[in-house]
Every structure is written in C-alpha cells, then in structure tokens.
Design a protein around this motif. Structure first.
Motif, PDB file in Angstrom:
ATOM      1  N   ALA A  42       0.741  -0.512   0.047  1.00  0.00           N
ATOM      2  CA  ALA A  42      -0.413  -0.212  -0.472  1.00  0.00           C
ATOM      3  C   ALA A  42       1.260   1.243  -0.321  1.00  0.00           C
ATOM      4  CB  ALA A  42      -1.111  -0.133   1.299  1.00  0.00           C
ATOM      5  N   ASN A  43       1.932   1.548   0.075  1.00  0.00           N
ATOM      6  CA  ASN A  43       3.104   2.472   0.480  1.00  0.00           C
ATOM      7  C   ASN A  43       4.206   2.358  -0.092  1.00  0.00           C
ATOM      8  OD1 ASN A  43       1.359   3.000   3.170  1.00  0.00           O
ATOM      9  ND2 ASN A  43       3.740   0.812   4.042  1.00  0.00           N
ATOM     10  N   GLY A  44       3.629   1.587  -1.611  1.00  0.00           N
ATOM     11  CA  GLY A  44       4.607   1.993  -2.877  1.00  0.00           C
ATOM     12  C   GLY A  44       4.860   0.769  -3.546  1.00  0.00           C
ATOM     13  N   MET A  45       5.747   0.763  -4.380  1.00  0.00           N
ATOM     14  CA  MET A  45       6.580  -0.658  -5.636  1.00  0.00           C
ATOM     15  C   MET A  45       8.006  -0.103  -6.240  1.00  0.00           C
ATOM     16  SD  MET A  45       6.707  -1.402  -8.775  1.00  0.00           S
ATOM     17  CE  MET A  45       5.564   0.604  -9.706  1.00  0.00           C
ATOM     18  N   ASP A  46       8.115  -1.445  -6.333  1.00  0.00           N
ATOM     19  CA  ASP A  46       9.452  -1.286  -6.696  1.00  0.00           C
ATOM     20  C   ASP A  46       9.279  -2.464  -8.075  1.00  0.00           C
ATOM     21  OD1 ASP A  46      10.488   0.367  -4.652  1.00  0.00           O
ATOM     22  OD2 ASP A  46      10.535  -1.875  -2.697  1.00  0.00           O
ATOM     23  N   ALA A  47      10.023  -1.169  -9.454  1.00  0.00           N
ATOM     24  CA  ALA A  47       9.896  -2.037 -10.275  1.00  0.00           C
ATOM     25  C   ALA A  47      11.537  -3.011 -10.888  1.00  0.00           C
ATOM     26  CB  ALA A  47       9.094  -1.538 -11.837  1.00  0.00           C
ATOM     27  N   TYR A  48      11.644  -3.865 -11.653  1.00  0.00           N
ATOM     28  CA  TYR A  48      12.926  -4.663 -11.926  1.00  0.00           C
ATOM     29  C   TYR A  48      12.572  -5.406 -12.936  1.00  0.00           C
ATOM     30  CZ  TYR A  48      12.238  -4.641  -6.442  1.00  0.00           C
ATOM     31  OH  TYR A  48      12.323  -4.733  -5.298  1.00  0.00           O
ATOM     32  N   GLU A  49      14.339  -5.069 -14.098  1.00  0.00           N
ATOM     33  CA  GLU A  49      14.013  -5.556 -15.581  1.00  0.00           C
ATOM     34  C   GLU A  49      14.842  -6.124 -15.319  1.00  0.00           C
ATOM     35  OE1 GLU A  49      11.743  -4.945 -17.665  1.00  0.00           O
ATOM     36  OE2 GLU A  49      10.739  -3.719 -16.663  1.00  0.00           O
ATOM     37  N   ASP A  50      15.423  -6.949 -16.378  1.00  0.00           N
ATOM     38  CA  ASP A  50      16.198  -8.450 -16.850  1.00  0.00           C
ATOM     39  C   ASP A  50      16.633  -8.725 -15.982  1.00  0.00           C
ATOM     40  OD1 ASP A  50      15.778  -7.606 -19.189  1.00  0.00           O
ATOM     41  OD2 ASP A  50      16.792  -5.638 -19.060  1.00  0.00           O
ATOM     42  N   PRO A 155      -1.813  -1.831 -18.915  1.00  0.00           N
ATOM     43  CA  PRO A 155      -3.101  -0.831 -17.849  1.00  0.00           C
ATOM     44  C   PRO A 155      -2.415  -1.361 -16.280  1.00  0.00           C
ATOM     45  CG  PRO A 155      -3.951  -1.479 -20.010  1.00  0.00           C
ATOM     46  CD  PRO A 155      -2.523  -2.491 -20.063  1.00  0.00           C
ATOM     47  N   VAL A 156      -2.232  -2.724 -16.589  1.00  0.00           N
ATOM     48  CA  VAL A 156      -1.862  -3.265 -14.726  1.00  0.00           C
ATOM     49  C   VAL A 156      -0.187  -2.630 -14.411  1.00  0.00           C
ATOM     50  CG1 VAL A 156      -1.508  -5.055 -13.023  1.00  0.00           C
ATOM     51  CG2 VAL A 156      -3.934  -5.435 -15.033  1.00  0.00           C
ATOM     52  N   ARG A 157       0.187  -2.704 -15.041  1.00  0.00           N
ATOM     53  CA  ARG A 157       1.905  -2.006 -15.177  1.00  0.00           C
ATOM     54  C   ARG A 157       1.103  -0.186 -14.488  1.00  0.00           C
ATOM     55  NH1 ARG A 157       3.304  -4.877 -19.482  1.00  0.00           N
ATOM     56  NH2 ARG A 157       4.639  -7.371 -18.880  1.00  0.00           N
ATOM     57  N   LEU A 158       0.590  -0.073 -15.182  1.00  0.00           N
ATOM     58  CA  LEU A 158       0.483   1.617 -14.594  1.00  0.00           C
ATOM     59  C   LEU A 158      -0.102   1.408 -13.825  1.00  0.00           C
ATOM     60  CD1 LEU A 158       0.215   4.382 -15.911  1.00  0.00           C
ATOM     61  CD2 LEU A 158      -1.276   4.263 -17.440  1.00  0.00           C
ATOM     62  N   GLU A 162       1.009   4.161 -10.639  1.00  0.00           N
ATOM     63  CA  GLU A 162       0.392   5.277 -10.266  1.00  0.00           C
ATOM     64  C   GLU A 162      -0.743   4.673  -8.955  1.00  0.00           C
ATOM     65  OE1 GLU A 162      -1.726   7.332 -13.645  1.00  0.00           O
ATOM     66  OE2 GLU A 162       0.384   7.174 -14.394  1.00  0.00           O
ATOM     67  N   SER A 163      -0.696   3.969  -8.146  1.00  0.00           N
ATOM     68  CA  SER A 163      -1.763   3.094  -7.527  1.00  0.00           C
ATOM     69  C   SER A 163      -2.616   3.854  -7.288  1.00  0.00           C
ATOM     70  CB  SER A 163      -0.750   4.116  -5.749  1.00  0.00           C
ATOM     71  OG  SER A 163      -2.186   3.290  -5.055  1.00  0.00           O
ATOM     72  N   LYS A 164      -3.679   3.153  -8.943  1.00  0.00           N
ATOM     73  CA  LYS A 164      -4.708   3.595  -9.140  1.00  0.00           C
ATOM     74  C   LYS A 164      -5.935   2.604  -8.722  1.00  0.00           C
ATOM     75  CE  LYS A 164      -3.760   6.292 -13.099  1.00  0.00           C
ATOM     76  NZ  LYS A 164      -4.213   5.947 -15.088  1.00  0.00           N
ATOM     77  N   GLY A 165      -6.688   2.825  -8.262  1.00  0.00           N
ATOM     78  CA  GLY A 165      -8.025   1.862  -7.925  1.00  0.00           C
ATOM     79  C   GLY A 165      -7.294   1.048  -6.756  1.00  0.00           C
ATOM     80  N   ARG A 166      -7.610  -0.748  -6.581  1.00  0.00           N
ATOM     81  CA  ARG A 166      -7.461  -0.759  -5.327  1.00  0.00           C
ATOM     82  C   ARG A 166      -6.390  -1.745  -5.307  1.00  0.00           C
ATOM     83  NH1 ARG A 166     -11.850  -5.465  -3.847  1.00  0.00           N
ATOM     84  NH2 ARG A 166     -10.119  -6.170  -3.270  1.00  0.00           N
ATOM     85  N   ILE A 167      -5.236  -1.979  -6.325  1.00  0.00           N
ATOM     86  CA  ILE A 167      -5.000  -3.291  -6.716  1.00  0.00           C
ATOM     87  C   ILE A 167      -3.943  -2.517  -5.650  1.00  0.00           C
ATOM     88  CG2 ILE A 167      -3.599  -1.960  -9.061  1.00  0.00           C
ATOM     89  CD1 ILE A 167      -3.175  -4.653  -9.744  1.00  0.00           C
TER      90      ILE A 167
END
Length: 357
Positions: A42-50, A155-158, A162-167
């Motif tokens: 709920a507080n944040g998100m971290d994205a990782y590639e490769d 759309p799910v990644r977005l 951006e913390s849209k909705g309840r996801i």
C-alpha cells in the motif's frame, strides 16, 4: 518446416520419457528469455527489469506482494529453477513448458496453476495469433510465464505504478484477477472486430461474389473454430475458480471472478453467433453466385431468342433456289433488314412487358 511438424518433432522427443520429464513444446524460439518483477504494498512499488534467477528468488522471498513475469519458456533449465524454488510439482512445470496445452486450472495446497491463451487479431489478416500464458498464484506472489515478449498487461503495470484503484491495497489474488480480466476482455474486443469483418464481408458478397470471397469465408471459419477451442474451455476454468475455496483467494474476490465469468459466457455466445453467421454467409455466397449466373443465363437466353427468327429469315434467303421472286426485287435487301429490325423491336417490347429484364 510447419508449426505442426515442429510440434510433432518435440512431442516425439518425449516418447518413452517418464511423467514429469521437462521438454519444451512449441515454436522454435531464438529470443533470450528475460524476467521482470514488480513488488508492491500500500505504501509503494518497486519495479525490476532483466533479473537473474538469483535476483528473482530474492524478490519472490520478500514480504511484499510480488508479480514475476517470465518472457519465454523455451529455456527449460531456467523455468525448472523457478519452479523448484516455489515448490511446483514436476507435472506442473511440464504443463508450463507445453505451449499447446488446453486452457486449464489445477489447485494445490498453497498455489494454483492456470493456463489460458492471450489472443491478437491482426488488422489486415483473418489469421488469429495466440500466445499461451501460464499463471502461478500463491499467497503473496503471481508468476506469469509467456511464450514471448509483448502482452496486454500494460494497464495493470500503470495501475501499480500510479496506485490507481485498489490494486496496490489488495493481495496477489486481486492482481491475478486483474491480469485475467485483461486477457478475457480482449476476447470480447476480438469478437466485436470479427462481427464487423463478417458484416463487411457479407456486403462484399452481396455486391459481387467471387472466389476470393469464398476463400475469406473459409479463413474466418478457421478463425472462429480456433476461438471456440480457446474460449470454451476458459468457462470451465472460471467456474472452478468461483466454486473452489482456497486460502490464497479471498472471499471478496468472488464477486470480481463472477464478472469474468459473465465476460466468458458473453464471448462464447458471440463465438456461436459468428459461427452461425459464417455458415449463413456461405449460403448467401452460393445464392448470390446462383443469382448472378441466372442473370447471365437470362441475358444469353434473350439474345438467343431474338436471333431465332432472324436466323430463320436469313436461312430462307440463303437457300440457292432459282425461282425466288424477292431476289430480283430492287428493295429486297433493305426490306429484309427492316423486317428483322421490326421483329427484334417487337420482341424486346414483349420481353420488357413480361419483366424478363
């Protein structure tokens, strides 16, 4: 080498192997397998590639809700390493490596496996592109295995970014639902596009049926058959999701799963409707072709009928009799032409009044 030939070759490699033997079944792939991940709360998100396999293991073992996406399943060793780390049964891993698997869902004590098809309909082609996506859902983790790069999940990644909705405030089960929902919504979009193309094809057939129209009908029939094979089993998958009670799918997700079920029922109905339209279109094609041929035959019959009396007159005056009084008459030639034209005109008037043309 055709796709079916390659698949037969890959299946032949498994002949005689014990159950759970890991062999990739699918198209030959040359792209490097890549892995990415998103870890969030709920507080944040971290994205990782490769990511490497060791980094993937670290992300999976974190306390956050994690989505791991694997692009490519042709690297058997890598898929096996991920599967062993999360405790998948060898038969489950075997299903993930078989990209021609029928849509299905299997429940286990602490995870589930769901296999569905992601569809795409090219703009200028009736041939349907499909890609298998395998889902592993656990308490705090969703792992998706795709055949290749590119998907519908942006759309799910977005929403996560951006913390849209309840996801971001929900668990892995809601993320799992969100990804499935995107895939199944695409089914409806494709069916709408198919309806538009079939309607356009019907107009072309009514206007000018030809061999190309028949080829288009057969191609779309194959596409509808592929859609039926893809969409129909998904109904069973969603029914099991709704009815099966497991600890890693919360009760409040059931309402969202019911919405997916409604979409699948609608997609199946649209497939059957389009299938019926195509068979009806085949009847329209042959009827239009028959009408077109009848029009041609009617014109030829009228022309032939007009020339019957003219041929009769020409035949009489073409006979080599010595005592034919009209032969010595000065105006005999133009008189015969006038008679012929009058007969032709009278016949055309008669045919017109009879509405034969």
């Amino acid at each position: 080498m055709g796709i079916r030939t390659k698949l037969r070759r890959n299946r032949t490699q498994k002949k005689g192997m014990p159950p759970g033997s890991l062999v990739y079944i699918g198209d030959d792939q040359t792209e490097e397998v890549t892995m990415s991940a998103m870890a969030f709360d709920a507080n944040g998100m971290d994205a990782y590639e490769d990511l490497s396999i060791e980094e993937i293991k670290t992300v999976i073992d974190s306390d956050k809700v994690t989505w791991v996406n694997v692009n490519g399943v042709h690297n058997v060793q890598l898929v096996d390493q991920i599967s062993k780390h999360v405790g998948l049964h060898p038969l489950t891993t075997e299903d993930i490596l078989n990209t021609e698997h029928r849509p299905k869902i299997d429940f286990f004590e602490d995870h589930l496996l769901a296999i569905v098809k992601m569809l795409h309909l090219p703009e200028e082609s009736p041939d349907l592109d499909d890609e298998q996506v395998s889902f592993i859902l656990m308490e705090n983790t969703v792992i998706t295995f795709q055949e290749k790069r590119g998907d519908l999940f942006d759309p799910v990644r977005l929403q996560l970014q951006e913390s849209k909705g309840r996801i971001r405030k929900s668990g892995a089960d809601f993320l799992f639902y969100s990804l499935l929902d995107l895939i199944f919504d695409q089914y409806l979009i494709i069916m709408d596009e198919m309806d538009d193309r079939i309607a356009q094809l019907e107009g072309m057939i009514m206007e000018d049926p030809d061999n190309h129209s028949l080829q288009d009908i057969n191609q779309y029939k194959n596409t509808i058959l592929q859609l039926k094979k893809t969409v129909w089993p998904v109904r069973e998958v969603v029914n099991k999701l709704i009815n099966r009670k497991v600890s890693y799918i919360k009760e409040d997700i059931s309402f969202y799963l019911q919405d997916i079920h409604d979409h699948i029922v609608q997609a199946n109905d649209m497939v059957e409707t389009s299938r019926g339209q195509l068979y009806g279109l085949l009847d329209v094609y042959y009827s239009s072709l028959s009408m077109k041929m009848n029009e041609i035959m009617k014109v030829l019959t009228i022309v032939s009928t007009i020339f019957i009396p003219l041929t009769f007159i020409a035949g009489i005056y073409g006979m080599n009799f010595a005592n034919m009084p009209e032969l010595d008459w000065k105006w005999s030639y133009p008189a015969v032409w006038i008679v012929m034209l009058v007969i032709t005109g009278l016949m055309l008037v008669y045919f017109k009044r009879k509405k034969w043309f």
